[in-house]
Design an enzyme around this catalytic site. Structure first.
Site, PDB file in Angstrom:
ATOM      1  N   GLY A   8      31.576   6.013 -66.141  1.00  0.00           N
ATOM      2  CA  GLY A   8      31.595   6.620 -64.801  1.00  0.00           C
ATOM      3  C   GLY A   8      30.529   5.995 -63.937  1.00  0.00           C
ATOM      4  O   GLY A   8      29.836   6.675 -63.179  1.00  0.00           O
ATOM      5  N   ALA A   9      30.387   4.655 -64.052  1.00  0.00           N
ATOM      6  CA  ALA A   9      29.240   3.970 -63.458  1.00  0.00           C
ATOM      7  C   ALA A   9      29.519   3.431 -62.062  1.00  0.00           C
ATOM      8  O   ALA A   9      28.696   2.719 -61.501  1.00  0.00           O
ATOM      9  CB  ALA A   9      28.791   2.835 -64.370  1.00  0.00           C
ATOM     10  N   GLY A  12      28.444   8.129 -57.917  1.00  0.00           N
ATOM     11  CA  GLY A  12      27.646   9.302 -58.280  1.00  0.00           C
ATOM     12  C   GLY A  12      26.452   8.993 -59.167  1.00  0.00           C
ATOM     13  O   GLY A  12      25.761   7.990 -58.983  1.00  0.00           O
ATOM     14  N   ILE A  13      26.248   9.874 -60.145  1.00  0.00           N
ATOM     15  CA  ILE A  13      25.083   9.763 -61.025  1.00  0.00           C
ATOM     16  C   ILE A  13      25.121   8.464 -61.832  1.00  0.00           C
ATOM     17  O   ILE A  13      24.105   7.794 -62.003  1.00  0.00           O
ATOM     18  CB  ILE A  13      25.046  10.973 -61.991  1.00  0.00           C
ATOM     19  CG1 ILE A  13      24.879  12.281 -61.187  1.00  0.00           C
ATOM     20  CG2 ILE A  13      23.917  10.830 -62.995  1.00  0.00           C
ATOM     21  CD1 ILE A  13      25.052  13.544 -62.016  1.00  0.00           C
ATOM     22  N   GLY A  14      26.312   8.101 -62.298  1.00  0.00           N
ATOM     23  CA  GLY A  14      26.452   6.886 -63.101  1.00  0.00           C
ATOM     24  C   GLY A  14      26.032   5.643 -62.339  1.00  0.00           C
ATOM     25  O   GLY A  14      25.344   4.774 -62.876  1.00  0.00           O
ATOM     26  N   SER A 141      25.167  19.902 -68.171  1.00  0.00           N
ATOM     27  CA  SER A 141      25.016  20.754 -66.996  1.00  0.00           C
ATOM     28  C   SER A 141      24.510  22.108 -67.466  1.00  0.00           C
ATOM     29  O   SER A 141      24.821  22.539 -68.584  1.00  0.00           O
ATOM     30  CB  SER A 141      26.363  20.914 -66.299  1.00  0.00           C
ATOM     31  OG  SER A 141      26.367  22.095 -65.537  1.00  0.00           O
ATOM     32  N   TYR A 166      35.254  23.512 -67.529  1.00  0.00           N
ATOM     33  CA  TYR A 166      34.101  22.660 -67.257  1.00  0.00           C
ATOM     34  C   TYR A 166      32.906  23.088 -68.100  1.00  0.00           C
ATOM     35  O   TYR A 166      32.266  22.263 -68.764  1.00  0.00           O
ATOM     36  CB  TYR A 166      33.750  22.712 -65.763  1.00  0.00           C
ATOM     37  CG  TYR A 166      32.667  21.727 -65.395  1.00  0.00           C
ATOM     38  CD1 TYR A 166      32.951  20.372 -65.303  1.00  0.00           C
ATOM     39  CD2 TYR A 166      31.360  22.147 -65.172  1.00  0.00           C
ATOM     40  CE1 TYR A 166      31.970  19.458 -64.989  1.00  0.00           C
ATOM     41  CE2 TYR A 166      30.374  21.237 -64.850  1.00  0.00           C
ATOM     42  CZ  TYR A 166      30.678  19.897 -64.755  1.00  0.00           C
ATOM     43  OH  TYR A 166      29.699  18.993 -64.456  1.00  0.00           O
TER      44      TYR A 166
END
Lengths: 286, 264
Positions: A8-9, A12-14, A141, A166
């Site tokens: 997931g790079a 966002g965070i990735g 999370s 989630y």
């Protein structure tokens, strides 16, 4: 040079973690779904430092065949150019689904991507991680608290609820990290989960319905920039004396749910092995 | 219990297969997508430990169906339930599509469904109750401009199923027609729902609940299942409001939704 794989790079965070680790001199191997986003991410990282080592691989990790395909490519890359060593794997890719949707295997998509994809990818990259005594870091999370794993219905076919799915998938991240430590700490592998806090990313706006979209649009405004949690990932990659903790927020240990027990971790490990048709105990024996 | 599911590799088919496998039924799955079937078979066997047989088949092709039936007969497989899920649609104006694409909708949704239904009723397990489910649609309740062919093909199934049910009643067969509103069965479906804003969420039926209720109701002898209160109201309105008015309203509504850009 140390090598890190980040899923997931491309956003966002990735993406922020990839940028930061590239700046710190890591050889960054990112995985993303969208070719356009991956190209953009690579350009961005190279524009900050033309000497940065960065490569992107395309895969829709929700589908197990894609995990298998991309891990073969990455293993080949690691063997060719990195002495077969992987110093960190960041299982960050995640999603939110407004409705019950399944992968090709018929697995619920949040469970499949947020947990199983990382479980399978870690297995595939385990020999390289062992060789480098690497670290496995999951994006967790705080929403993992206050829920139990629905063992009789992990895919939530009864009363699917996006938040329940989630939360459960994030609890699974902690259980998986614990399961990895219980099994492979002696091999020098350590697993951690990062609590990114509330972060301003698009996770709740990708492929979700009206309600989830609306809630997340409002909620994310209060979130911090993704470069804040990125520092915690970098800390866990860099820190010399391996910390004992499991769950980290702003580079510090944090308490996690009482549901994270050896019994639950083992149970999830066994279930996940069955759902991926793999056996961690037999890594390298094939 | 042996269950045949057509269109099993799609979103609704997979959900049906999951539901049946969780009940311990043995499955015979078919779809045009062979890879999808292979993945699903693995997933179901790992999750539920049931016996899953798969065979890729183009139901619109007689030879392909005959080949599949040969395999079924060779192994002496006999069925207790048939779930007719396979179906397709190309949304948009009738004249905006290629001719043969439109014909294909009817060939699959209707002709192929008749073909497989006839063949599998002949292969029902002797002396046992038999159950058939037709996946129609809320669209079968109204004339639907911009989904004209699809809606009519689903109407065909609804009427056909009602008649077939009467014919087979004395032979211990139940026929149920499922008429769902929107369901999130493909990634593309989300865009369509998003484009409708609040109404998209409101008319969307939860897939996992729909499949569970469908099997329950089919087994308990029900004729029709329209999931969701709002959809039941809409289908009732479809019966009392003149169809020309309905067509007008639907035309403007869908026109607007597809104008919002993301409806697929």
């Amino acid at each position: 040079m140390k090598t890190v794989v980040i899923t997931g790079a491309s956003s966002g965070i990735g993406l922020e973690t990839a940028r930061l680790l590239a700046r710190l001199g890591y050889n960054v191997l990112g995985i993303g779904r969208s070719e356009a986003n991956c190209n953009k991410a690579k350009e961005l990282i190279l524009s900050e430092n033309t000497n940065a080592k960065v490569e992107y691989f395309l895969a829709d990790l929700m589908q197990q065949r894609e995990v298998n395909r991309v891990s073969e490519k990455i293993n080949a890359y690691l063997n060719e150019r990195c002495n077969g060593e992987l110093h960190a794997l960041i299982n960050n890719a995640g999603c939110v689904r407004s409705w019950y949707m399944t992968t090709y295997e018929g697995y619920e998509q949040q469970f499949a991507l947020n947990h199983l994809a990382g479980f399978l990818l870690t297995y595939k990259l385990l020999p390289a991680l062992k060789k480098a005594q690497g670290r496995v870091i999951m994006t967790g999370s705080d929403s993992h608290k206050g829920i139990k794993v629905h063992w009789n219905d992990v895919m939530l076919r009864h009363r699917y609820n996006p938040l329940t799915a989630y939360k459960q998938s994030k609890l699974c991240n902690l259980l998986f990290a614990k399961g990895l430590n219980d099994r492979f700490a002696l091999d020098g592998i350590r697993a951690y989960v990062v609590d990114p806090g509330l972060v301003n990313t698009d996770i709740g706006n990708k492929d979700t319905g009206f309600l989830v979209n609306l809630i997340w649009k409002i909620r994310k405004k209060h979130g911090v920039s993704p470069d804040v949690p990125a520092k915690t990932y970098a800390y866990l990659c860099e820190v010399k004396d391996v910390p004992d903790g499991l769950y980290f927020y702003l580079c510090k240990e944090k308490n996690y749910s009482k549901e994270v027990t050896k019994e639950n971790a083992d149970r999830l490990f066994e279930l996940s092995e069955r759902l991926c048709d793999i056996q961690y105990g037999k890594v390298g024996m094939t | 219990m042996n269950v045949m599911i057509t269109g099993a590799a799609g979103g609704l088919g997979r959900a049906m297969a999951n539901e049946c496998a969780s009940r311990g039924y043995n499955l015979f799955l078919t779809d045009i997508n062979e890879d999808g079937l292979t993945c699903l078979k693995q997933g179901l066997e790992r999750q539920f430990g049931v016996t899953v047989t798969t065979m890729a088949c183009d139901l619109t092709n007689t030879e392909s169906v005959d080949k599949m039936l040969d395999v079924i007969d060779k192994h002496g497989i006999r069925f207790d339930m048939l779930l007719n899920v396979a179906g397709m649609d190309y949304e948009g104006e009738f004249m905006g599509h290629e001719r043969e694409k439109l014909v294909k909708i009817v060939l699959l949704n209707n002709a192929a469904t008749l073909r497989i239904t006839h063949a599998i009723i002949k292969r029902r397990r002797p002396g046992k109750k038999f159950t058939i489910v037709f996946v129609s649609s809320l669209a079968s309740m109204f004339p639907m401009p911009l989904k004209a062919t699809y809606a009519a093909s689903k109407r065909f199934l609804l009427d056909f199923a009602t008649s077939l049910r009467q014919e087979l009643k004395r032979q211990d067969v139940n026929v149920l027609t499922l008429c769902p509103g929107g369901m999130v069965t493909t990634p593309g479906a989300i865009n369509g729902i998003k484009a409708q804003g609040f109404w998209g969420d409101a008319t969307t039926n939860p897939l996992e609940g729909v499949v569970r209720n469908t099997i329950d109701r089919a087994l308990s002898g029900k004729r029709l299942y329209v999931p969701g209160m709002l959809n039941r109201i809409l289908s009732f309105l479809g019966k009392i409001i003149p169809s020309t008015w309905v067509a007008k309203v639907i035309y403007w509504r869908w026109k607007e939704v597809s104008h919002n850009g993301s409806a697929s």
